[in-house]
Design a protein around this motif. Sequence first.
Motif, PDB file in Angstrom:
ATOM      1  N   ILE A  30       0.873  -1.171   0.000  1.00 30.27           N
ATOM      2  CA  ILE A  30       0.000   0.000   0.000  1.00 30.27           C
ATOM      3  C   ILE A  30       0.909   1.220   0.000  1.00 30.27           C
ATOM      4  O   ILE A  30       1.673   1.427   0.944  1.00 30.27           O
ATOM      5  CB  ILE A  30      -0.917   0.012   1.236  1.00 30.27           C
ATOM      6  CG1 ILE A  30      -1.818  -1.214   1.224  1.00 30.27           C
ATOM      7  CG2 ILE A  30      -1.725   1.306   1.290  1.00 30.27           C
ATOM      8  CD1 ILE A  30      -2.555  -1.439   2.535  1.00 30.27           C
ATOM      9  N   LYS A  31       0.857   2.005  -1.052  1.00 35.40           N
ATOM     10  CA  LYS A  31       1.746   3.166  -1.172  1.00 35.40           C
ATOM     11  C   LYS A  31       1.181   4.400  -0.477  1.00 35.40           C
ATOM     12  O   LYS A  31       1.914   5.154   0.139  1.00 35.40           O
ATOM     13  CB  LYS A  31       2.018   3.486  -2.642  1.00 35.40           C
ATOM     14  CG  LYS A  31       2.809   2.423  -3.356  1.00 35.40           C
ATOM     15  CD  LYS A  31       4.194   2.305  -2.764  1.00 35.40           C
ATOM     16  CE  LYS A  31       5.034   1.347  -3.585  1.00 35.40           C
ATOM     17  NZ  LYS A  31       6.374   1.193  -3.053  1.00 35.40           N
ATOM     18  N   HIS A  32      -0.139   4.619  -0.632  1.00 29.95           N
ATOM     19  CA  HIS A  32      -0.774   5.796  -0.051  1.00 29.95           C
ATOM     20  C   HIS A  32      -2.234   5.481   0.283  1.00 29.95           C
ATOM     21  O   HIS A  32      -2.766   4.460  -0.151  1.00 29.95           O
ATOM     22  CB  HIS A  32      -0.728   6.980  -1.017  1.00 29.95           C
ATOM     23  CG  HIS A  32       0.644   7.503  -1.259  1.00 29.95           C
ATOM     24  ND1 HIS A  32       1.454   6.998  -2.244  1.00 29.95           N
ATOM     25  CD2 HIS A  32       1.346   8.472  -0.647  1.00 29.95           C
ATOM     26  CE1 HIS A  32       2.608   7.648  -2.232  1.00 29.95           C
ATOM     27  NE2 HIS A  32       2.562   8.547  -1.263  1.00 29.95           N
ATOM     28  N   VAL A  33      -2.871   6.401   0.991  1.00 26.67           N
ATOM     29  CA  VAL A  33      -4.294   6.320   1.318  1.00 26.67           C
ATOM     30  C   VAL A  33      -4.892   7.693   1.037  1.00 26.67           C
ATOM     31  O   VAL A  33      -4.277   8.723   1.325  1.00 26.67           O
ATOM     32  CB  VAL A  33      -4.514   5.944   2.805  1.00 26.67           C
ATOM     33  CG1 VAL A  33      -6.000   5.893   3.137  1.00 26.67           C
ATOM     34  CG2 VAL A  33      -3.843   4.624   3.130  1.00 26.67           C
ATOM     35  N   GLY A  34      -6.103   7.704   0.467  1.00 25.48           N
ATOM     36  CA  GLY A  34      -6.761   8.979   0.194  1.00 25.48           C
ATOM     37  C   GLY A  34      -8.228   8.783  -0.114  1.00 25.48           C
ATOM     38  O   GLY A  34      -8.746   7.663  -0.103  1.00 25.48           O
ATOM     39  N   ASP A  35      -8.908   9.881  -0.361  1.00 22.11           N
ATOM     40  CA  ASP A  35     -10.324   9.864  -0.705  1.00 22.11           C
ATOM     41  C   ASP A  35     -10.469  10.011  -2.222  1.00 22.11           C
ATOM     42  O   ASP A  35      -9.682  10.713  -2.858  1.00 22.11           O
ATOM     43  CB  ASP A  35     -11.062  11.006  -0.011  1.00 22.11           C
ATOM     44  CG  ASP A  35     -10.926  10.943   1.507  1.00 22.11           C
ATOM     45  OD1 ASP A  35     -10.662   9.843   2.037  1.00 22.11           O
ATOM     46  OD2 ASP A  35     -11.082  11.984   2.160  1.00 22.11           O
ATOM     47  N   VAL A  36     -11.473   9.333  -2.786  1.00 21.01           N
ATOM     48  CA  VAL A  36     -11.684   9.353  -4.237  1.00 21.01           C
ATOM     49  C   VAL A  36     -13.112   9.827  -4.514  1.00 21.01           C
ATOM     50  O   VAL A  36     -14.070   9.269  -3.960  1.00 21.01           O
ATOM     51  CB  VAL A  36     -11.475   7.938  -4.837  1.00 21.01           C
ATOM     52  CG1 VAL A  36     -11.815   7.930  -6.315  1.00 21.01           C
ATOM     53  CG2 VAL A  36     -10.058   7.461  -4.605  1.00 21.01           C
TER      54      VAL A  36
END
Length: 80
Positions: A30-36
Motif C-alpha cells: 500500500i503506497k498511499h491512502v486517500g479519498d476518491v
Amino acid sequence: MMNHVEWFPSLEKPEQPRVVETGDNTMHPIKHVGDVPLNPVGQKGLMLNVLYVPTIAKNLVSIEHIVDQGMQVRFNHHNC
C-alpha cells in the motif's frame, strides 16, 4: 483499492508499511491512502480512506466499506 493515482485529489503515506494480499496470494504494498470522488464531474460524494496500490491489476471496491460510509449499492442484471 485502486491503481489510478490520478483519481486521488490528495494522498497520505500510511503510518506503518502495509500490504494487501489478492486472491492469487500475491502481496501488494500500500503506497498511499486517500479519498476518491465517486463522480469526478459532479463531486457527488467521496469514497473515504481508499488504498492506492499501484501493483494491482484491477481496482477492487469493498461493498462493506461503501455501506459503512452511509452509501447504498444497487445491483441489477446490467450493472451496480
